[in-house]
Scaffold this active site. Structure first.
Site, PDB file in Angstrom:
ATOM      1  N   GLY A 250       8.723  23.652 -14.140  1.00  0.00           N
ATOM      2  CA  GLY A 250       8.333  24.981 -14.026  1.00  0.00           C
ATOM      3  C   GLY A 250       8.990  26.056 -14.816  1.00  0.00           C
ATOM      4  N   GLY A 251       9.564  25.754 -15.853  1.00  0.00           N
ATOM      5  CA  GLY A 251      10.511  26.714 -16.285  1.00  0.00           C
ATOM      6  C   GLY A 251       9.940  27.850 -17.216  1.00  0.00           C
ATOM      7  CG  ASP A 273       5.252  26.662 -16.921  1.00  0.00           C
ATOM      8  OD1 ASP A 273       3.950  26.697 -16.202  1.00  0.00           O
ATOM      9  OD2 ASP A 273       6.397  27.180 -16.224  1.00  0.00           O
ATOM     10  CG  ASP A 299       0.271  19.625 -11.899  1.00  0.00           C
ATOM     11  OD1 ASP A 299       1.000  20.253 -11.061  1.00  0.00           O
ATOM     12  OD2 ASP A 299      -1.079  19.695 -11.665  1.00  0.00           O
ATOM     13  CG  PHE A 300       5.350  22.003 -10.211  1.00  0.00           C
ATOM     14  CD1 PHE A 300       4.556  22.099  -9.200  1.00  0.00           C
ATOM     15  CD2 PHE A 300       5.738  22.990 -10.898  1.00  0.00           C
ATOM     16  CE1 PHE A 300       4.051  23.619  -8.879  1.00  0.00           C
ATOM     17  CE2 PHE A 300       5.459  24.378 -10.475  1.00  0.00           C
ATOM     18  CZ  PHE A 300       4.676  24.533  -9.621  1.00  0.00           C
ATOM     19  NE  ARG A 315      15.998  32.569 -12.446  1.00  0.00           N
ATOM     20  CZ  ARG A 315      15.265  33.554 -12.306  1.00  0.00           C
ATOM     21  NH1 ARG A 315      13.853  33.401 -12.508  1.00  0.00           N
ATOM     22  NH2 ARG A 315      15.722  34.549 -11.973  1.00  0.00           N
ATOM     23  CG  HIS A 319       9.545  32.084  -4.180  1.00  0.00           C
ATOM     24  ND1 HIS A 319       9.317  33.516  -4.055  1.00  0.00           N
ATOM     25  CD2 HIS A 319       8.968  31.642  -5.447  1.00  0.00           C
ATOM     26  CE1 HIS A 319       8.828  33.991  -5.197  1.00  0.00           C
ATOM     27  NE2 HIS A 319       8.543  32.889  -6.123  1.00  0.00           N
TER      28      HIS A 319
END
Length: 418
Positions: A250-251, A273, A299-300, A315, A319
């Site tokens: 997702g960088g 990403d 897709d993570f 990173r 959240h």
């Protein structure tokens, strides 16, 4: 002559002494968070006058110490509504060229609003120090109004906060009532505020320009020195990777992992990403390390395709998600993990009460409220991070959870023991 800040400190000190002397004569204990002042004292001039003077001095001193950023971002909902209006109608940039002062008639003529409307809006922001009016009818710029005139990102942030975040946060209680304990990204205050069944970002995408405004506004908070790549670069032993591979999950454009690759030429970086993000990011690869940097659509929530990497970096990813979805993201890594592979998170670590300055804690709690309102995301305390990995898989071993001095984000290092 004492500075303005010094004068304010003296005012606060003198007025508090007056208040405490008055309370003593009334047989009331000193000021305390645990005990309120009797209501019948509020109208007594021996209490009310020094109290008002002390509170006003505190607010001005807080603005001096926090600067224009603090003045704009730390307002009540009603104050913020007026700040949104002065931005929407470009009042901060409606001063005559190269002038720091303007009459209300001049601001009205340049903004296109009627003079009574301009006067009403501007005077509503005086107590927030967005403008000042030292001479009746003449408005003077402050650092805050100068920022609103010259910093488009701050204006974007004001508009985005007023239209996206505030309505959503005011519906958090309704969302909890409607969907108890839900971790779904489409069962939030945002959904109720916008009458949609889509997640926040899927809903925004239906309106041209809205996702871009949100992204630009949020970038304002990642521009400060506390978000510099150096904290991640200097506080993890990247030199221990011998011809190692770093997967930036997702960088986005890979700003952080590319910085690492440029300093440590033995490290190969793969930035993952979504396809449209990757397509835009490829062109930004620096020529001096292009042979060691790869962009990959991924897709993570699906199984990690890069097997046996040394470090998987995430990173500011988890959240945005509730525990249910964060655990899914972590579990999607497991099939790719070799023994002793590291997962490095660069995230907020919310302090427990008393661990840090109240203002820092307050800021992170506000962020926690915002991500909860938008996506059911979560800013986590140490205990939450540990619980998250324990729930994801017992073979995750948390090695360290630390926030470098000066950094806004913490670094969480987890080892796979499978």
């Amino acid at each position: 002559m004492a500075s303005r800040a010094g004068q304010l400190v003296e005012t606060i000190s003198q007025r508090v002494l007056e208040i405490e002397d008055f309370l003593k004569t009334q047989g009331v204990p000193n000021l305390s968070i645990e005990q309120d002042i009797p209501l019948n004292f509020q109208g007594n001039p021996n209490f009310a006058s020094p109290k008002d003077a002390a509170l006003l001095a505190c607010k001005e001193l807080s603005t001096l110490l926090g600067g224009s950023f603090h003045a704009i971002t730390n307002q009540t909902a009603s104050e913020f509504a007026n700040t949104q209006a002065i931005c929407r109608f470009k009042i901060p940039s409606s001063f005559p060229p190269d002038r720091e002062q303007a009459t209300y008639d001049q601001l009205a003529a340049n903004s296109g609003l009627a003079e009574p409307e301009v006067r009403r809006l501007v005077r509503s922001t005086l107590s927030s120090y967005i403008f000042s009016e030292k001479e009746k009818g003449v408005v003077t710029r402050t650092a805050a109004s100068r920022m609103l005139a010259n910093n488009p990102l701050m204006v974007q942030w004001v508009e985005m906060t007023a239209t996206e975040i505030m309505p959503a946060t005011l519906k958090i209680a309704d969302a909890i009532e409607k969907w108890p304990e839900s971790g779904e990204p489409n069962q939030t205050g945002y959904n109720i505020a916008n009458s949609t069944e889509n997640s926040a970002f899927a809903h925004m995408a239906k309106f041209p320009g809205r996702p871009e405004q949100f992204a630009k506004a949020m970038s304002l908070f990642s521009m400060g020195p506390g978000y510099s790549p150096k904290w991640l670069l200097e506080n993890y032993p990247w030199d221990s990777l011998r011809n190692g591979t770093l997967v930036d999950v997702g960088g986005s454009k890979g700003e952080y992992s590319i910085t690492i690759a440029q300093k440590y030429p033995q490290i190969k970086v793969i930035v993952q990403d979504l396809p449209d993000v990757v397509d835009r990011a490829k062109s930004s690869t620096p020529a001096d390390s292009a042979d060691r940097i790869t962009f990959m659509a991924h897709d993570f929530f699906t199984e990690q395709p890069i097997k046996g990497a040394d470090v998987y970096l995430m990173r500011w990813i988890l959240h945005d998600w509730s525990d249910v979805y964060a655990i899914r993201i972590l579990r999607a890594l497991i099939p790719a993990l070799k023994k002793e592979a590291k997962i490095v998170l660069h995230e907020y670590i919310v302090p427990e009460p008393g661990e840090t300055l109240t203002l820092q804690d307050r800021t992170l709690r506000i962020f926690d409220t915002a991500v909860r309102a938008l996506t059911n995301g979560k800013e986590r305390e140490v205990i939450d991070w540990k619980a998250l990995f324990a729930e994801a898989d017992s073979r995750f071993h948390v090695l360290s959870i630390e926030k470098p001095t000066g950094s806004s984000l913490g670094i969480i290092v987890v080892q796979w023991e499978g």
